[in-house]
Scaffold this active site. Structure first.
Site, PDB file in Angstrom:
ATOM      1  N   GLN A   1      16.968  25.655   3.967  1.00 37.62           N
ATOM      2  CA  GLN A   1      15.886  24.717   3.774  1.00 37.62           C
ATOM      3  C   GLN A   1      14.700  25.448   2.964  1.00 37.62           C
ATOM      4  OE1 GLN A   1      15.406  24.915   8.149  1.00 37.62           O
ATOM      5  NE2 GLN A   1      13.009  24.758   7.917  1.00 37.62           N
TER       6      GLN A   1
ATOM      7  N   GLY B   1       8.315  18.966  17.046  1.00 37.35           N
ATOM      8  CA  GLY B   1       6.762  18.712  17.007  1.00 37.35           C
ATOM      9  C   GLY B   1       6.547  17.792  16.035  1.00 37.35           C
TER      10      GLY B   1
ATOM     11  N   LEU C   1      -1.859  23.960  14.622  1.00 41.21           N
ATOM     12  CA  LEU C   1      -1.115  25.168  14.513  1.00 41.21           C
ATOM     13  C   LEU C   1       0.012  25.210  13.893  1.00 41.21           C
ATOM     14  CD1 LEU C   1      -1.718  26.259  18.215  1.00 41.21           C
ATOM     15  CD2 LEU C   1      -3.199  26.321  16.291  1.00 41.21           C
ATOM     16  N   SER C   2       0.123  26.338  12.944  1.00 39.75           N
ATOM     17  CA  SER C   2       1.391  26.526  12.057  1.00 39.75           C
ATOM     18  C   SER C   2       1.624  27.934  11.874  1.00 39.75           C
ATOM     19  CB  SER C   2       1.105  25.785  10.811  1.00 39.75           C
ATOM     20  OG  SER C   2       2.276  26.143   9.933  1.00 39.75           O
ATOM     21  N   SER C   3       2.838  28.342  12.092  1.00 42.65           N
ATOM     22  CA  SER C   3       3.213  29.956  11.492  1.00 42.65           C
ATOM     23  C   SER C   3       2.639  30.134  10.198  1.00 42.65           C
ATOM     24  CB  SER C   3       4.660  30.047  11.645  1.00 42.65           C
ATOM     25  OG  SER C   3       5.277  29.457  12.979  1.00 42.65           O
TER      26      SER C   3
ATOM     27  N   LYS D   1       3.651  17.736  14.395  1.00 45.24           N
ATOM     28  CA  LYS D   1       3.143  17.916  13.266  1.00 45.24           C
ATOM     29  C   LYS D   1       4.036  17.850  12.099  1.00 45.24           C
ATOM     30  CE  LYS D   1       2.880  22.429  12.064  1.00 45.24           C
ATOM     31  NZ  LYS D   1       3.384  22.329  10.541  1.00 45.24           N
ATOM     32  N   ASP D   2       5.398  18.275  12.038  1.00 44.24           N
ATOM     33  CA  ASP D   2       6.516  17.977  11.053  1.00 44.24           C
ATOM     34  C   ASP D   2       6.978  16.392  11.130  1.00 44.24           C
ATOM     35  OD1 ASP D   2       6.804  20.671   9.915  1.00 44.24           O
ATOM     36  OD2 ASP D   2       6.709  21.209  12.009  1.00 44.24           O
TER      37      ASP D   2
ATOM     38  N   ALA E   1       1.103  28.545  20.156  1.00 48.78           N
ATOM     39  CA  ALA E   1       1.210  27.643  21.468  1.00 48.78           C
ATOM     40  C   ALA E   1       1.773  26.265  21.349  1.00 48.78           C
ATOM     41  CB  ALA E   1      -0.354  27.372  21.811  1.00 48.78           C
TER      42      ALA E   1
ATOM     43  N   HIS F   1       4.651  26.035  19.620  1.00 50.30           N
ATOM     44  CA  HIS F   1       5.890  26.090  19.757  1.00 50.30           C
ATOM     45  C   HIS F   1       6.306  26.085  21.348  1.00 50.30           C
ATOM     46  CE1 HIS F   1       6.090  28.062  15.668  1.00 50.30           C
ATOM     47  NE2 HIS F   1       7.169  27.299  15.795  1.00 50.30           N
TER      48      HIS F   1
END
Length: 282
Positions: free
Chosen positions: A61, A149, A186-188, A151-152, A35, A37
């Site tokens: 990376q 995002g 949320l994170s993959s 978050k990063d 969600a 993304h």
């Protein structure tokens, strides 16, 4: 939504809307979408007439021993989610398409200072890989706006600096963190957690909230951080870093009030990151 994997096809698909003056937005991802993304796509949809998403698990990376091979590839589910969120075009290149001469000899872009320390200190070369692939995607898509995002947080700061230093005519939009009901960002990589670890995982966010509250109450920063690190360990995490910096990631100066708390910690197989912004008391 159209899915393309060829650079020439991508450029051809964008030629007419660009000539028509339509505003183009870019949402770069590595797939395995959640969600958070899709919130990027929705933010892009609000700011542009054509939304381009990319899915590319960027080997540049990932460092030695990191999860490149294990990183989940879920293209069919990702396509369905993107289409539902309003994406118009999905670009899914393979490694040889973006790095035709191989990784070792490929030109790399380094963004100094802002990429150092924090995740950059723990993952040497990581942000060189991010800056390089994002620059390639910016060049291929030539967007008016790109969404990333919050978050990063350090990644977003690196990209903002990249765009500023290279005078790229791209508006960079930071989209707020999307959290589960229990606070976990949320994170993959949350998918790597066992059921028991998933129950522990919100402890990272709780610790950041507790540190924020201690700082707002006037507790000395060093003591508050030390206490937070102990709580992280008590909650089953192996802390990587826990720092308080200025919003541009420079050290907090005397009298600085605007700040961000940044943390990374290992929980089982997953390296989790999170952040909180705050205004420090005078």
């Amino acid at each position: 939504m159209h899915t393309l994997s060829d650079i020439a096809a991508l450029r051809a698909a964008l030629e007419t809307p660009r000539r028509q003056g339509r505003r183009i937005a870019l949402v770069p991802t590595m797939g395995n979408l959640h969600a958070g993304h899709l919130a990027l796509v929705e933010a892009a949809r609000q700011r542009a007439e054509l939304v381009v998403a990319t899915i590319f698990v960027n080997p540049m990376q990932f460092g030695p021993g990191e999860d490149l091979d294990a990183y989940p590839r879920t293209l069919a589910d990702d396509q369905a989610g993107l289409a539902g969120a309003g994406c118009d075009l999905l670009f899914t290149p393979d490694t040889t398409t973006l790095y035709p001469h191989g990784l070792e000899t490929h030109t790399r872009i380094r963004v100094p200072q802002v990429s150092e320390g924090l995740c950059g200190g723990s993952r040497p070369g990581h942000f060189d890989g991010v800056a390089t692939v994002v620059s390639i995607l910016f060049n291929l898509v030539q967007p008016d706006v790109a969404c990333f995002g919050e978050k990063d947080y350090q990644q977003l700061a690196v990209i903002r600096r990249l765009v500023s230093d290279l005078h790229l005519p791209i508006e960079i939009v930071g989209v707020p963190i999307v959290r589960a009901d229990d606070g976990l960002a949320l994170s993959s990589r949350n998918g790597y957690l066992s059921a028991a670890q998933r129950a522990q995982a919100p402890g990272l966010y709780r610790t950041l909230c507790e540190l924020r509250d201690a700082l707002l109450a006037g507790e000395p920063r060093a003591a508050a951080i030390d206490s937070a690190l102990l709580r992280l360990a008590d909650r089953g995490f192996t802390p990587d870093y826990l720092e308080v910096r200025a919003p541009d990631l420079s050290p907090l100066g005397p009298g600085s009030r605007e700040a961000v708390i940044l943390a990374a910690a290992q929980l089982g197989p997953a390296r989790l990151i999170d952040n909180l912004t705050l205004t420090l008391p005078q």
